[in-house]
Design a protein around this motif. Sequence first.
Motif, PDB file in Angstrom:
ATOM      1  N   LEU A   1      19.146   9.389   0.676  1.00  0.00           N
ATOM      2  CA  LEU A   1      18.018  10.303   0.871  1.00  0.00           C
ATOM      3  C   LEU A   1      16.702   9.621   0.523  1.00  0.00           C
ATOM      4  O   LEU A   1      15.732   9.708   1.286  1.00  0.00           O
ATOM      5  N   THR A   2      16.670   8.932  -0.620  1.00  0.00           N
ATOM      6  CA  THR A   2      15.422   8.285  -1.035  1.00  0.00           C
ATOM      7  C   THR A   2      15.060   7.125  -0.109  1.00  0.00           C
ATOM      8  O   THR A   2      13.875   6.870   0.129  1.00  0.00           O
ATOM      9  N   ASN A   3      16.080   6.423   0.407  1.00  0.00           N
ATOM     10  CA  ASN A   3      15.799   5.351   1.375  1.00  0.00           C
ATOM     11  C   ASN A   3      15.176   5.911   2.649  1.00  0.00           C
ATOM     12  O   ASN A   3      14.274   5.306   3.246  1.00  0.00           O
ATOM     13  N   TYR A   4      15.634   7.082   3.054  1.00  0.00           N
ATOM     14  CA  TYR A   4      15.074   7.731   4.251  1.00  0.00           C
ATOM     15  C   TYR A   4      13.641   8.177   3.984  1.00  0.00           C
ATOM     16  O   TYR A   4      12.739   7.953   4.807  1.00  0.00           O
TER      17      TYR A   4
ATOM     18  N   PHE B   1       8.436   7.330   4.792  1.00  0.00           N
ATOM     19  CA  PHE B   1       7.227   8.158   4.885  1.00  0.00           C
ATOM     20  C   PHE B   1       6.347   8.045   3.639  1.00  0.00           C
ATOM     21  O   PHE B   1       5.139   8.265   3.716  1.00  0.00           O
ATOM     22  N   GLU B   2       6.988   7.732   2.501  1.00  0.00           N
ATOM     23  CA  GLU B   2       6.238   7.598   1.260  1.00  0.00           C
ATOM     24  C   GLU B   2       6.824   6.430   0.467  1.00  0.00           C
ATOM     25  O   GLU B   2       7.967   6.473   0.011  1.00  0.00           O
ATOM     26  N   SER B   3       6.034   5.373   0.303  1.00  0.00           N
ATOM     27  CA  SER B   3       6.530   4.138  -0.317  1.00  0.00           C
ATOM     28  C   SER B   3       6.970   4.332  -1.768  1.00  0.00           C
ATOM     29  O   SER B   3       7.754   3.543  -2.298  1.00  0.00           O
ATOM     30  N   GLY B   4       6.470   5.383  -2.403  1.00  0.00           N
ATOM     31  CA  GLY B   4       6.832   5.630  -3.796  1.00  0.00           C
ATOM     32  C   GLY B   4       8.323   5.830  -4.002  1.00  0.00           C
ATOM     33  O   GLY B   4       8.861   5.577  -5.091  1.00  0.00           O
ATOM     34  N   PHE B   5       9.014   6.270  -2.943  1.00  0.00           N
ATOM     35  CA  PHE B   5      10.457   6.499  -3.063  1.00  0.00           C
ATOM     36  C   PHE B   5      11.241   5.185  -3.151  1.00  0.00           C
ATOM     37  O   PHE B   5      12.434   5.205  -3.445  1.00  0.00           O
ATOM     38  N   ASN B   6      10.567   4.066  -2.896  1.00  0.00           N
ATOM     39  CA  ASN B   6      11.242   2.771  -3.009  1.00  0.00           C
ATOM     40  C   ASN B   6      11.699   2.478  -4.432  1.00  0.00           C
ATOM     41  O   ASN B   6      12.575   1.638  -4.647  1.00  0.00           O
ATOM     42  N   VAL B   7      11.109   3.168  -5.401  1.00  0.00           N
ATOM     43  CA  VAL B   7      11.491   2.931  -6.792  1.00  0.00           C
ATOM     44  C   VAL B   7      12.967   3.249  -7.030  1.00  0.00           C
ATOM     45  O   VAL B   7      13.619   2.677  -7.901  1.00  0.00           O
TER      46      VAL B   7
END
Length: 364
Positions: A5-8, A12-18
């Motif tokens: 989910l976070t990879n998807y 749209f939002e680079s912050g989820f790369n964490v």
Amino acid sequence: MLLYLTNYLAQFESGFNVFSYLTMRAILGALTALVLSFVIGPRMIKKLSVNQVGQPVREEGPDTHLLKAGTPTMGGALILTAIAVSTVLWADLENQFVWIVLFVTLAFGIIGYVDDYKKLVLQDPAGISARQKLFWQSLAATVAAIALYYFARENGTLDTATALLIPYFKDLSIPLGVLQIFVTYIFIVGFSNAVNLTDGLDGLAIMPTVLVGGALGVFAYVTGNVNFSGYLGIPYVAGTGEILVFCAALAGAGLGFLWFNTYPAQVFMGDIGALSLGAALGVVAVIVRQEIVLAIMGGVFVVETLSVIIQVGSFKLTGKRVFRMAPLHHHFELKGWAEPKVIVRFWIITVILVLIGLASLKIR
């Protein structure tokens, strides 16, 4: 699961790369398991109490243990639930090691559950016979051992996966070949029963399990990182880093359980917890190639088991007992040590042994 989910969302939002960072997911796994334990724990203890799933006490044991009679047990279900949910949420589910570790943990948990259920609910003092228990343990451990051997062969890492590393010595190992299957079996079944034997006092088994599990998580992280493993001079095994999430979940679940299991305990883990946690430590140590280090860090479990073997062997051969009572923690109780003193001192010993084990990363 949440990794996908976070990879998807990261598109749209680079912050989820964490969340792609292994260390972040390990922290979240530990916190998730801890919170789940706090939320589920009181409800589970209440349900066990209502259903009168109480702990029987050995008549020949210390008199202080009579007060423990009726304390809810099978609390290991809380630990397993927290570990499984946290691992599934935060680990990479495409990693084969994650599924093997979960299989071993849950399989041994089921064996322990059936044994506890027969003893506590069906009031069958024998539970599962020793022969039946060993059969099912052996079956689960052998399946895992063969799977690890097969995957190593398919991945071209058989030489690394079948070499018994000698800690504190650089490039010293013993090639085992197919005998690695037997070694894997021994460590999974052996540590499963060792933790079970140690689980005799409030919090005695769970804290060393947390400490050793956490240390194995460190080994998993560096073994699965090509840069760290190269710098430290240990074999690189691709994919083992993901086991850190499982180890973190184990640590979080264990600490959450300790909240209720600390002296005087509100709940005991029972075989469902002890058998599964010991097996988990064994299979993780095999995957990260640190079997001997596990024997060092889990020295409390090893000595507790040896005390039983020595006691039984001595009595059968000479008719005399070496210890006042086995496992070893009961010996110290009968010598006059208060239960909390035995527990904390065994914890301190485990901290020392874990540090000695971790030192093997640099002393080579």
